[in-house]
Motif scaffolding. Sequence first.
Motif, PDB file in Angstrom:
ATOM      1  N   LEU A  30     -99.875 -18.269  67.852  1.00 18.26           N
ATOM      2  CA  LEU A  30     -98.660 -19.062  67.714  1.00 18.26           C
ATOM      3  C   LEU A  30     -98.834 -20.463  68.272  1.00 18.26           C
ATOM      4  CD1 LEU A  30     -95.788 -16.600  68.546  1.00 18.26           C
ATOM      5  CD2 LEU A  30     -96.035 -17.957  66.478  1.00 18.26           C
ATOM      6  N   ILE A  31     -99.514 -20.520  69.425  1.00 20.88           N
ATOM      7  CA  ILE A  31     -99.636 -21.805  70.103  1.00 20.88           C
ATOM      8  C   ILE A  31    -100.592 -22.717  69.333  1.00 20.88           C
ATOM      9  CG2 ILE A  31    -100.478 -22.929  72.203  1.00 20.88           C
ATOM     10  CD1 ILE A  31     -99.540 -20.313  73.645  1.00 20.88           C
TER      11      ILE A  31
ATOM     12  N   VAL B 170     -86.505  -5.451  80.709  1.00 19.87           N
ATOM     13  CA  VAL B 170     -85.272  -6.203  80.988  1.00 19.87           C
ATOM     14  C   VAL B 170     -84.067  -5.434  80.448  1.00 19.87           C
ATOM     15  CG1 VAL B 170     -83.975  -8.310  80.474  1.00 19.87           C
ATOM     16  CG2 VAL B 170     -86.403  -8.448  81.028  1.00 19.87           C
ATOM     17  N   MET B 171     -84.200  -4.882  79.238  1.00 20.01           N
ATOM     18  CA  MET B 171     -83.087  -4.120  78.652  1.00 20.01           C
ATOM     19  C   MET B 171     -82.736  -2.921  79.530  1.00 20.01           C
ATOM     20  SD  MET B 171     -84.370  -4.202  74.709  1.00 20.01           S
ATOM     21  CE  MET B 171     -83.213  -3.024  74.029  1.00 20.01           C
TER      22      MET B 171
ATOM     23  N   ILE C  32     -89.741  -7.056  77.612  1.00 21.83           N
ATOM     24  CA  ILE C  32     -88.408  -7.093  76.985  1.00 21.83           C
ATOM     25  C   ILE C  32     -87.707  -5.744  77.165  1.00 21.83           C
ATOM     26  CG2 ILE C  32     -87.185  -7.265  74.781  1.00 21.83           C
ATOM     27  CD1 ILE C  32     -89.176  -9.417  73.968  1.00 21.83           C
TER      28      ILE C  32
ATOM     29  N   GLU D  77    -100.125 -14.547  71.103  1.00 22.59           N
ATOM     30  CA  GLU D  77     -99.473 -15.742  71.615  1.00 22.59           C
ATOM     31  C   GLU D  77    -100.325 -16.952  71.252  1.00 22.59           C
ATOM     32  OE1 GLU D  77     -97.183 -15.769  75.610  1.00 22.59           O
ATOM     33  OE2 GLU D  77     -98.811 -14.335  75.808  1.00 22.59           O
TER      34      GLU D  77
ATOM     35  N   PRO E 210    -103.695 -23.733  76.968  1.00 19.89           N
ATOM     36  CA  PRO E 210    -103.455 -22.677  77.954  1.00 19.89           C
ATOM     37  C   PRO E 210    -104.710 -21.849  78.176  1.00 19.89           C
ATOM     38  CG  PRO E 210    -102.345 -22.211  75.865  1.00 19.89           C
ATOM     39  CD  PRO E 210    -102.957 -23.559  75.737  1.00 19.89           C
TER      40      PRO E 210
ATOM     41  N   MET F 270     -83.570 -11.737  74.830  1.00 19.34           N
ATOM     42  CA  MET F 270     -84.909 -11.877  75.400  1.00 19.34           C
ATOM     43  C   MET F 270     -85.909 -12.308  74.321  1.00 19.34           C
ATOM     44  SD  MET F 270     -84.880 -11.475  78.583  1.00 19.34           S
ATOM     45  CE  MET F 270     -83.187 -11.905  78.907  1.00 19.34           C
TER      46      MET F 270
ATOM     47  N   ALA G  54     -79.066  -7.766  75.023  1.00 15.42           N
ATOM     48  CA  ALA G  54     -80.090  -8.139  76.009  1.00 15.42           C
ATOM     49  C   ALA G  54     -81.448  -8.259  75.323  1.00 15.42           C
ATOM     50  CB  ALA G  54     -80.139  -7.104  77.133  1.00 15.42           C
TER      51      ALA G  54
ATOM     52  N   ILE H 187     -91.128 -14.062  79.501  1.00 16.13           N
ATOM     53  CA  ILE H 187     -90.113 -14.382  78.488  1.00 16.13           C
ATOM     54  C   ILE H 187     -89.755 -15.872  78.537  1.00 16.13           C
ATOM     55  CG2 ILE H 187     -87.835 -13.813  77.566  1.00 16.13           C
ATOM     56  CD1 ILE H 187     -89.708 -11.450  77.538  1.00 16.13           C
ATOM     57  N   PHE H 188     -89.486 -16.369  79.763  1.00 16.54           N
ATOM     58  CA  PHE H 188     -89.098 -17.774  79.885  1.00 16.54           C
ATOM     59  C   PHE H 188     -90.309 -18.704  79.999  1.00 16.54           C
ATOM     60  CE2 PHE H 188     -85.543 -15.325  81.794  1.00 16.54           C
ATOM     61  CZ  PHE H 188     -84.584 -15.604  80.837  1.00 16.54           C
ATOM     62  N   HIS H 189     -91.494 -18.100  80.050  1.00 10.91           N
ATOM     63  CA  HIS H 189     -92.735 -18.878  80.118  1.00 10.91           C
ATOM     64  C   HIS H 189     -92.753 -19.861  81.285  1.00 10.91           C
ATOM     65  CE1 HIS H 189     -92.845 -17.471  75.905  1.00 10.91           C
ATOM     66  NE2 HIS H 189     -94.113 -17.338  76.191  1.00 10.91           N
TER      67      HIS H 189
ATOM     68  N   THR I  46     -88.896 -20.580  74.284  1.00  9.54           N
ATOM     69  CA  THR I  46     -89.674 -21.210  75.354  1.00  9.54           C
ATOM     70  C   THR I  46     -91.138 -21.312  74.956  1.00  9.54           C
ATOM     71  OG1 THR I  46     -89.846 -19.059  76.425  1.00  9.54           O
ATOM     72  CG2 THR I  46     -88.153 -20.552  77.254  1.00  9.54           C
TER      73      THR I  46
ATOM     74  N   ASN J 238     -93.118 -24.811  74.760  1.00  6.85           N
ATOM     75  CA  ASN J 238     -94.380 -25.051  75.451  1.00  6.85           C
ATOM     76  C   ASN J 238     -95.486 -25.444  74.475  1.00  6.85           C
ATOM     77  OD1 ASN J 238     -93.041 -24.385  77.711  1.00  6.85           O
ATOM     78  ND2 ASN J 238     -94.261 -22.582  78.233  1.00  6.85           N
ATOM     79  N   ALA J 239     -95.495 -24.786  73.311  1.00  3.72           N
ATOM     80  CA  ALA J 239     -96.534 -25.065  72.313  1.00  3.72           C
ATOM     81  C   ALA J 239     -96.421 -26.507  71.838  1.00  3.72           C
ATOM     82  CB  ALA J 239     -96.393 -24.096  71.136  1.00  3.72           C
TER      83      ALA J 239
ATOM     84  N   TRP K 292     -87.894 -15.747  74.407  1.00  6.65           N
ATOM     85  CA  TRP K 292     -89.350 -15.738  74.417  1.00  6.65           C
ATOM     86  C   TRP K 292     -89.868 -16.701  73.357  1.00  6.65           C
ATOM     87  CZ3 TRP K 292     -92.737 -14.399  70.456  1.00  6.65           C
ATOM     88  CH2 TRP K 292     -94.091 -14.407  70.831  1.00  6.65           C
TER      89      TRP K 292
ATOM     90  N   GLU L 277     -98.872 -26.513  86.874  1.00  7.36           N
ATOM     91  CA  GLU L 277     -98.546 -26.165  85.488  1.00  7.36           C
ATOM     92  C   GLU L 277     -99.818 -26.301  84.662  1.00  7.36           C
ATOM     93  OE1 GLU L 277     -95.244 -25.363  82.855  1.00  7.36           O
ATOM     94  OE2 GLU L 277     -95.081 -25.987  84.928  1.00  7.36           O
ATOM     95  N   PRO L 278    -100.222 -25.255  83.946  1.00  3.46           N
ATOM     96  CA  PRO L 278    -101.437 -25.421  83.156  1.00  3.46           C
ATOM     97  C   PRO L 278    -101.186 -26.448  82.038  1.00  3.46           C
ATOM     98  CG  PRO L 278    -100.523 -23.196  82.956  1.00  3.46           C
ATOM     99  CD  PRO L 278     -99.565 -23.994  83.775  1.00  3.46           C
TER     100      PRO L 278
END
Lengths: 401, 279
Positions: free
Chosen positions: A398-399, A172-173, A169, A395, A386, B236, B232, A74-76, B243, B247-248, B240, A381-382
């Motif tokens: 998106l990147i 975590v919930m 996610i 992902e 990535p 999250m 929560a 989540i926080f990458h 961050t 990073n991107a 997600w 750190e990569p």
Amino acid sequence: MASAVARPLSFWRGIFYLLLGTGLVLTVIRFTQGLGAVTNLSDRYPWGLWIGFDLLCGVGLAAGGFVITAAVYIFHIERLRPIARPALLTAFLGYLLVMVALMFDLGRPWNIWHPMVMWNPTSVMFEVAWCVMLYSTVLALEFSGMVFEKFRWKRAAKVQKILTIPLVILGVMLSTLHQSSLGTMYLIVPGKLHALWYSPMLPILFFVSAVSVGLAMVIVESKLSSRAFGRGLEMPILTEVGRVLVGALGLYGFMRIFDLFNRGMLGEAFTFSYESSMFLVEFGLGVILPMVILASSRRRASEKWLYAGSLFAVMGFVVNRMNVSMTGFEGAQGGHYIPSWAEVMITLMLVAVGFAAFSWIVNNFPVYPEEAKEPEVATREPAGVPEAETTAPWERVLIER
Amino acid sequence: MEAAQQRAILFDLTRCSGCGKCVEACMQKQGFEGDPSKVKDMSATAYCSLNTVSNPEDSDDEYTYRDLCRHCVEPSCVSVCPVGALDKTELGPVVYDADKCMGCRYCMTACPFNVPRYEWDSPVPTVRKCDMCFDLQSKGEDTACATACSYGATICGTREELLEEARSRIEEDPDDYYPHIYGEHEVGGTSVLFLSPFPVEELGFDPKLGTDPMPVYTWRVLEKIPGVAITAGATMCALWWLTNRRNAVRDHEAREKIQAKAAKAAKKNGSNHEENGHG
């Protein structure tokens, strides 16, 4: 390599079989003669070690799973990735063991599925039961990635990878809910639980302490497995986890003291009564001491100090949960509850089974990254593009956009 | 049914002779073996017990009181049972269904009066406690204990009737009673009410408990769960995305820098090459 480590392990193997043998005999007695035959539980103390340690501590100590997976997915925070899988495995086994322990503790374990169909939403236990059920499923699905990887089931692995973020996610919930709910469970006993532990803030205190002990357990577990499997330690990563641990403990300690002060109970903590002493052990050993140890960045970078600090945090957490579930009741309920040796043995058997399962899985599944001998590589750190390996296809879209 | 119309029990310490007929009748009704006169505490084979309490101002002035399930108007046990094995019936008694029970014993931990008992020595254990003779009361009969009592110490009726009776007893003999009906308001009200000549904590009505029904303590938190879960989850998702985006962007900038550098180097190399070519 396996033969090289077989010899030093044989001592522990002996202990394991001893615990397993004794535990199995006691298991037979437990299920044929009833709870009274093996436990010191009574009408005054209907909950004992199996709830206080196996359930409350088991679930809390497994909190590292959701904390680290959240940090990575989540926080990458990519540099934590090498410890995500071991933390996940610890959590998965932890929850499985909690469920096995419940089979021992429940009077009618064959009815354990009843909360699925017989609803009672006013019951905290009902909510905990659902969360634990769902979260164990989530953990199993998260863990399945390692199984698919091992057997090279490419398509399944791909689907699992796509599901990772939603699963994390959801995890975590569910964890937020049931970690705090274990504290909520005790809100119904204002007349029984000693004021040093009974607080309207119990749900929040349980959650924050679970997060910190989750971090501490990641360090302890890394240290133990580095010893057992002859692996290098990812010290730069763990040092950083240690730094966050100090912050989490600080937050928890502040909340705990603030809560006592707020309720006018701070003086009670220093009367050196039985309860006060147990509180001081819990707080001094499990919050103050680890914070003092880990406050220095030099000590955080030392394998020994980092391990010691984390171990104290874990022990303090265990004492806290035992205090909430046992010590805190003794004043109101009269007498003492001391677990029988059989309760202790069955608990130790479960812990031993957990260790054995962990080591078997580590030896058979890709839990640890390959290049553990060179931790610097893993922690880097990569940069730039990535790695395709570690990124879900959606992902990447998106990147790369 | 309104709590006022539900069945209840009134126990009056000033009228109890301590004869033990109520305990005997209870054990007989339930088919329990054992000597009723020796019952000092509730157990899996005794749903009510007789204990003595002395006047705090005169220790020789002893009274007998009964201990039994209070059949709370809003019972903790019913609220905490994860499978609904305990039920506050419309009629008033709190009853237990062993077929639903999974044996977690949260009811025992939660009960503010320490009432539920367990069959610790059975491999198929059940929770044991007074059911206020649910079967008899369903047929319109009194409880076994009330029928057995010839002193009017234990009487049976609707909660409203009994509160009225208690009030009139206090009014008629104000010198004999401490002017308080235990169970009228405590923990939101119980369906077993007590009258006493002096204040008694032994009855389990701890002043700390207050008049809020116990389930309120947990419900206050439980009702927040949907909100907490949604918050929560949403947090999250947001983190997600944030961050990931950060990073991107960082990676993109790094790549651009590398590309720009490479282009510059290529240009330089190219011009060098050209120069060399000319030379």
